[in-house]
Write a protein that holds these residues in place. Sequence first.
Motif, PDB file in Angstrom:
ATOM      1  N   PRO A 119      49.330  59.475  29.133  1.00 30.12           N
ATOM      2  CA  PRO A 119      50.127  60.589  28.628  1.00 30.12           C
ATOM      3  C   PRO A 119      50.674  60.294  27.244  1.00 30.12           C
ATOM      4  O   PRO A 119      50.885  59.135  26.889  1.00 30.12           O
ATOM      5  CB  PRO A 119      51.264  60.714  29.653  1.00 30.12           C
ATOM      6  N   PRO A 120      50.881  61.328  26.442  1.00 29.51           N
ATOM      7  CA  PRO A 120      51.444  61.102  25.115  1.00 29.51           C
ATOM      8  C   PRO A 120      52.858  60.550  25.232  1.00 29.51           C
ATOM      9  O   PRO A 120      53.512  60.710  26.257  1.00 29.51           O
ATOM     10  CB  PRO A 120      51.439  62.492  24.490  1.00 29.51           C
ATOM     11  N   LEU A 121      53.305  59.884  24.187  1.00 29.40           N
ATOM     12  CA  LEU A 121      54.652  59.330  24.183  1.00 29.40           C
ATOM     13  C   LEU A 121      55.644  60.452  23.917  1.00 29.40           C
ATOM     14  O   LEU A 121      55.863  60.845  22.773  1.00 29.40           O
ATOM     15  CB  LEU A 121      54.772  58.227  23.136  1.00 29.40           C
ATOM     16  N   LEU A 122      56.190  60.980  24.970  1.00 27.97           N
ATOM     17  CA  LEU A 122      57.147  62.067  24.882  1.00 27.97           C
ATOM     18  C   LEU A 122      58.429  61.651  25.597  1.00 27.97           C
ATOM     19  O   LEU A 122      58.377  60.927  26.591  1.00 27.97           O
ATOM     20  CB  LEU A 122      56.602  63.328  25.564  1.00 27.97           C
ATOM     21  N   PRO A 123      59.555  62.124  25.118  1.00 31.63           N
ATOM     22  CA  PRO A 123      60.802  61.831  25.833  1.00 31.63           C
ATOM     23  C   PRO A 123      60.751  62.409  27.250  1.00 31.63           C
ATOM     24  O   PRO A 123      60.102  63.436  27.486  1.00 31.63           O
ATOM     25  CB  PRO A 123      61.876  62.531  24.998  1.00 31.63           C
ATOM     26  N   ARG A 124      61.402  61.760  28.174  1.00 30.39           N
ATOM     27  CA  ARG A 124      61.441  62.213  29.570  1.00 30.39           C
ATOM     28  C   ARG A 124      61.861  63.685  29.617  1.00 30.39           C
ATOM     29  O   ARG A 124      62.788  64.096  28.956  1.00 30.39           O
ATOM     30  CB  ARG A 124      62.422  61.350  30.361  1.00 30.39           C
ATOM     31  N   GLY A 125      61.146  64.472  30.400  1.00 25.96           N
ATOM     32  CA  GLY A 125      61.453  65.889  30.565  1.00 25.96           C
ATOM     33  C   GLY A 125      60.798  66.801  29.548  1.00 25.96           C
ATOM     34  O   GLY A 125      60.889  68.018  29.664  1.00 25.96           O
ATOM     35  N   CYS A 126      60.121  66.236  28.545  1.00 25.75           N
ATOM     36  CA  CYS A 126      59.466  67.062  27.522  1.00 25.75           C
ATOM     37  C   CYS A 126      58.009  67.315  27.893  1.00 25.75           C
ATOM     38  O   CYS A 126      57.378  66.503  28.551  1.00 25.75           O
ATOM     39  CB  CYS A 126      59.537  66.381  26.160  1.00 25.75           C
ATOM     40  N   LYS A 127      57.487  68.429  27.463  1.00 26.48           N
ATOM     41  CA  LYS A 127      56.092  68.802  27.703  1.00 26.48           C
ATOM     42  C   LYS A 127      55.357  68.875  26.369  1.00 26.48           C
ATOM     43  O   LYS A 127      55.953  69.148  25.336  1.00 26.48           O
ATOM     44  CB  LYS A 127      56.006  70.175  28.373  1.00 26.48           C
ATOM     45  N   PHE A 128      54.036  68.652  26.407  1.00 32.52           N
ATOM     46  CA  PHE A 128      53.217  68.785  25.208  1.00 32.52           C
ATOM     47  C   PHE A 128      52.932  70.266  25.000  1.00 32.52           C
ATOM     48  O   PHE A 128      52.114  70.862  25.706  1.00 32.52           O
ATOM     49  CB  PHE A 128      51.916  67.999  25.340  1.00 32.52           C
ATOM     50  N   SER A 129      53.617  70.858  24.059  1.00 34.19           N
ATOM     51  CA  SER A 129      53.438  72.270  23.739  1.00 34.19           C
ATOM     52  C   SER A 129      53.840  72.479  22.281  1.00 34.19           C
ATOM     53  O   SER A 129      54.866  73.079  21.979  1.00 34.19           O
ATOM     54  CB  SER A 129      54.289  73.143  24.669  1.00 34.19           C
ATOM     55  N   PRO A 130      53.017  71.964  21.348  1.00 36.74           N
ATOM     56  CA  PRO A 130      53.379  72.053  19.926  1.00 36.74           C
ATOM     57  C   PRO A 130      53.386  73.497  19.439  1.00 36.74           C
ATOM     58  O   PRO A 130      52.602  74.312  19.907  1.00 36.74           O
ATOM     59  CB  PRO A 130      52.283  71.246  19.234  1.00 36.74           C
ATOM     60  N   ASP A 131      54.277  73.785  18.489  1.00 39.44           N
ATOM     61  CA  ASP A 131      54.249  75.128  17.918  1.00 39.44           C
ATOM     62  C   ASP A 131      53.040  75.235  16.989  1.00 39.44           C
ATOM     63  O   ASP A 131      52.368  74.245  16.688  1.00 39.44           O
ATOM     64  CB  ASP A 131      55.571  75.495  17.240  1.00 39.44           C
ATOM     65  N   ASN A 132      52.752  76.433  16.549  1.00 39.91           N
ATOM     66  CA  ASN A 132      51.535  76.690  15.773  1.00 39.91           C
ATOM     67  C   ASN A 132      51.455  75.859  14.499  1.00 39.91           C
ATOM     68  O   ASN A 132      50.400  75.326  14.160  1.00 39.91           O
ATOM     69  CB  ASN A 132      51.438  78.177  15.443  1.00 39.91           C
ATOM     70  N   GLY A 133      52.559  75.739  13.780  1.00 38.70           N
ATOM     71  CA  GLY A 133      52.566  74.966  12.542  1.00 38.70           C
ATOM     72  C   GLY A 133      52.298  73.495  12.783  1.00 38.70           C
ATOM     73  O   GLY A 133      51.529  72.860  12.054  1.00 38.70           O
ATOM     74  N   VAL A 134      52.910  72.929  13.803  1.00 33.70           N
ATOM     75  CA  VAL A 134      52.707  71.515  14.147  1.00 33.70           C
ATOM     76  C   VAL A 134      51.259  71.285  14.565  1.00 33.70           C
ATOM     77  O   VAL A 134      50.626  70.302  14.183  1.00 33.70           O
ATOM     78  CB  VAL A 134      53.683  71.077  15.259  1.00 33.70           C
TER      79      VAL A 134
ATOM     80  N   LEU B 261      39.451  70.785  32.536  1.00 26.87           N
ATOM     81  CA  LEU B 261      40.826  71.279  32.571  1.00 26.87           C
ATOM     82  C   LEU B 261      41.664  70.421  33.518  1.00 26.87           C
ATOM     83  O   LEU B 261      41.773  70.724  34.699  1.00 26.87           O
ATOM     84  CB  LEU B 261      40.862  72.739  33.029  1.00 26.87           C
ATOM     85  N   PRO B 262      42.247  69.349  33.003  1.00 21.41           N
ATOM     86  CA  PRO B 262      43.062  68.516  33.875  1.00 21.41           C
ATOM     87  C   PRO B 262      44.290  69.287  34.369  1.00 21.41           C
ATOM     88  O   PRO B 262      44.815  70.139  33.667  1.00 21.41           O
ATOM     89  CB  PRO B 262      43.470  67.338  32.992  1.00 21.41           C
ATOM     90  N   THR B 263      44.692  69.005  35.585  1.00 23.49           N
ATOM     91  CA  THR B 263      45.878  69.645  36.150  1.00 23.49           C
ATOM     92  C   THR B 263      46.807  68.587  36.717  1.00 23.49           C
ATOM     93  O   THR B 263      46.398  67.468  36.986  1.00 23.49           O
ATOM     94  CB  THR B 263      45.500  70.619  37.281  1.00 23.49           C
ATOM     95  N   GLY B 264      48.032  68.948  36.886  1.00 23.93           N
ATOM     96  CA  GLY B 264      48.993  68.054  37.528  1.00 23.93           C
ATOM     97  C   GLY B 264      49.619  67.021  36.612  1.00 23.93           C
ATOM     98  O   GLY B 264      50.408  66.204  37.065  1.00 23.93           O
ATOM     99  N   ASP B 265      49.276  67.013  35.320  1.00 26.38           N
ATOM    100  CA  ASP B 265      49.895  66.059  34.396  1.00 26.38           C
ATOM    101  C   ASP B 265      51.320  66.510  34.114  1.00 26.38           C
ATOM    102  O   ASP B 265      51.541  67.651  33.723  1.00 26.38           O
ATOM    103  CB  ASP B 265      49.121  65.975  33.080  1.00 26.38           C
ATOM    104  N   PHE B 266      52.276  65.619  34.290  1.00 27.40           N
ATOM    105  CA  PHE B 266      53.683  65.970  34.089  1.00 27.40           C
ATOM    106  C   PHE B 266      53.986  66.351  32.647  1.00 27.40           C
ATOM    107  O   PHE B 266      54.956  67.041  32.382  1.00 27.40           O
ATOM    108  CB  PHE B 266      54.595  64.820  34.527  1.00 27.40           C
TER     109      PHE B 266
END
Length: 187
Positions: free
Chosen positions: A14-29, A64-69
């Motif tokens: 998984p990407p290095l994200l703070p606990r509780g965060c999801k990978f969902s970058p905005d369009n610009g990012v 399409l992976p599923t179940g990734d936190f």
Amino acid sequence: MAGNVDDNFVPNVPPLLPRGCKFSPDNGVLIEFYLKKKILGKPLPSDCIPTVEVYSRNPTQLPLPTGDFWRVENEWYFFTTKPHNDSVTLTNDGYYSVIKEEETIKQEDEEIGFMRTLAYFQGTPPSGKKSKWTIYEFRVKPNTIPTIQHDDALKAKVSSFVVCKLSIEKKKRKYTRKNKNDSMKLK
């Protein structure tokens, strides 16, 4: 093309994200920090977007992976090559069709890229049945890459390589109320 295609790639770390965060970058990012860096061969903030030939198949045939936190439910990202036909792209059992033309994406008031929206249809154009799958296709604005004027290979990458956000329409829950004093109940 920018990077080798590996249709079986599924990120196992998984990407290095703070606990509780999801990978969902905005369009610009998504354009500035993922697509642009991928085109230029620079390291990405997180290696969690596979390179897959998206437009050659039905969305259900994609990895399409599923179940990734760390993922947002019903949302997947892919690097891919933009189809040659800009309005309709055929697959073995359906087609992708543009449903919303390009709009400009800005970051800090600077135009950095473009997004267009495509839907997947079952059947043959123009009489196919619209599915629940939608693709948001992002591309870099060419003049944001200064070396492009002198590099034909880079020009080709910029014009043909995109990042896509694939999503599926979620089922809507229906709520009912027997009378106005009752609380809402899930049907």
